[in-house]
Design an enzyme around this catalytic site. Structure first.
Site, short mmCIF file in Angstrom:
data_model
loop_
_atom_site.label_atom_id
_atom_site.label_comp_id
_atom_site.label_asym_id
_atom_site.label_seq_id
_atom_site.Cartn_x
_atom_site.Cartn_y
_atom_site.Cartn_z
N SER A 1 0.84 -1.20 0.00
CA SER A 1 0.00 0.00 0.00
C SER A 1 0.87 1.24 0.00
O SER A 1 2.02 1.21 0.48
CB SER A 1 -0.88 0.02 1.25
OG SER A 1 -1.54 1.26 1.40
N TYR B 1 -2.09 -0.88 10.26
CA TYR B 1 -2.19 -1.02 8.80
C TYR B 1 -0.90 -0.57 8.13
O TYR B 1 -0.35 -1.26 7.28
CB TYR B 1 -3.39 -0.22 8.27
CG TYR B 1 -3.61 -0.40 6.80
CD1 TYR B 1 -4.29 -1.52 6.32
CD2 TYR B 1 -3.17 0.53 5.88
CE1 TYR B 1 -4.51 -1.70 4.97
CE2 TYR B 1 -3.38 0.36 4.52
CZ TYR B 1 -4.05 -0.75 4.07
OH TYR B 1 -4.26 -0.93 2.73
N ALA C 1 2.13 -0.39 9.40
CA ALA C 1 3.22 -1.34 9.69
C ALA C 1 3.06 -2.63 8.90
O ALA C 1 4.04 -3.17 8.38
CB ALA C 1 3.25 -1.64 11.19
N LYS D 1 1.57 -3.08 5.97
CA LYS D 1 1.83 -2.89 4.54
C LYS D 1 3.30 -2.60 4.28
O LYS D 1 3.87 -3.04 3.28
CB LYS D 1 0.93 -1.79 3.97
CG LYS D 1 -0.54 -2.20 3.94
CD LYS D 1 -0.74 -3.50 3.15
CE LYS D 1 -2.20 -3.84 2.97
NZ LYS D 1 -2.41 -4.97 2.08
#
Length: 134
Positions: A32, A46, A48, A50
Site C-alpha cells: 500500500s 495497517y 506497519a 503494509k
C-alpha cells in the site's frame, strides 16, 4: 497483522516450493501507499503491516529468484472498494482527481505475472496515480 502479513507469508510458503521445483513462478503481494508514506488516513497497524509486505517482497524475491520465481508487489493508493466507501478523501489532493479503480491495480498485478515482466523481481510497483512518489 494476521491478514496483511501472516496471510501472505502462509500463501507464499504454500506455493513457492512448487514454483521452485518447476523453476518457474510469479508471486505478487499487495502492499500500500501507506507502507511507503506512513498512511494518509491509516492507523499504525495497517501502515506497519503494509510496510512489512514491501520488505517481505524483497526477502522472498532474494530466496526465489535464482530458482526462476519472481516475487514482486504493488503499492496502491486509495481504491474504490468497500474499505474506502464512506471515507472522506480530498480529491483535490489527488493528481488524477480520483481514487483508483480495482482493475487498475489488477492490470499492474497482471503485468508482474506476465512474461513481459520476466526480468522484474523484488520490486514494489506504485499504483497510486502520482499521489506519492519516492
Amino acid at each position: 497483522m494476521d491478514v496483511n502479513v501472516r496471510g501472505p507469508i502462509n500463501l507464499v510458503r504454500a506455493f513457492m516450493p512448487g514454483m521452485i521445483e518447476r523453476r518457474y513462478g510469479r508471486i505478487v503481494l499487495c502492499g500500500s501507499i501507506a507502507g511507503w508514506a506512513g498512511g494518509l488516513m491509516s492507523g499504525p497497524h495497517y501502515v506497519a503491516s503494509k510496510g512489512g509486505i514491501h520488505a517481505l517482497v524483497r526477502w522472498f524475491a532474494q530466496q526465489a529468484v535464482a530458482h526462476g520465481v519472481c516475487v514482486n508487489g504493488v503499492a496502491p493508493g486509495p481504491v474504490v472498494t468497500p474499505m474506502t466507501h464512506g471515507a472522506h478523501h480530498d480529491l483535490g489532493r489527488f493528481p488524477l482527481g480520483r481514487l483508483a479503480e480495482p482493475k487498475e491495480v489488477a492490470h499492474a498485478m497482471r503485468f508482474l505475472c506476465s512474461r513481459d515482466a520476466s526480468y522484474v523481481s523484488g520490486t514494489v510497483v506504485d499504483v497510486n496515480g502520482g499521489l506519492y512518489m519516492h
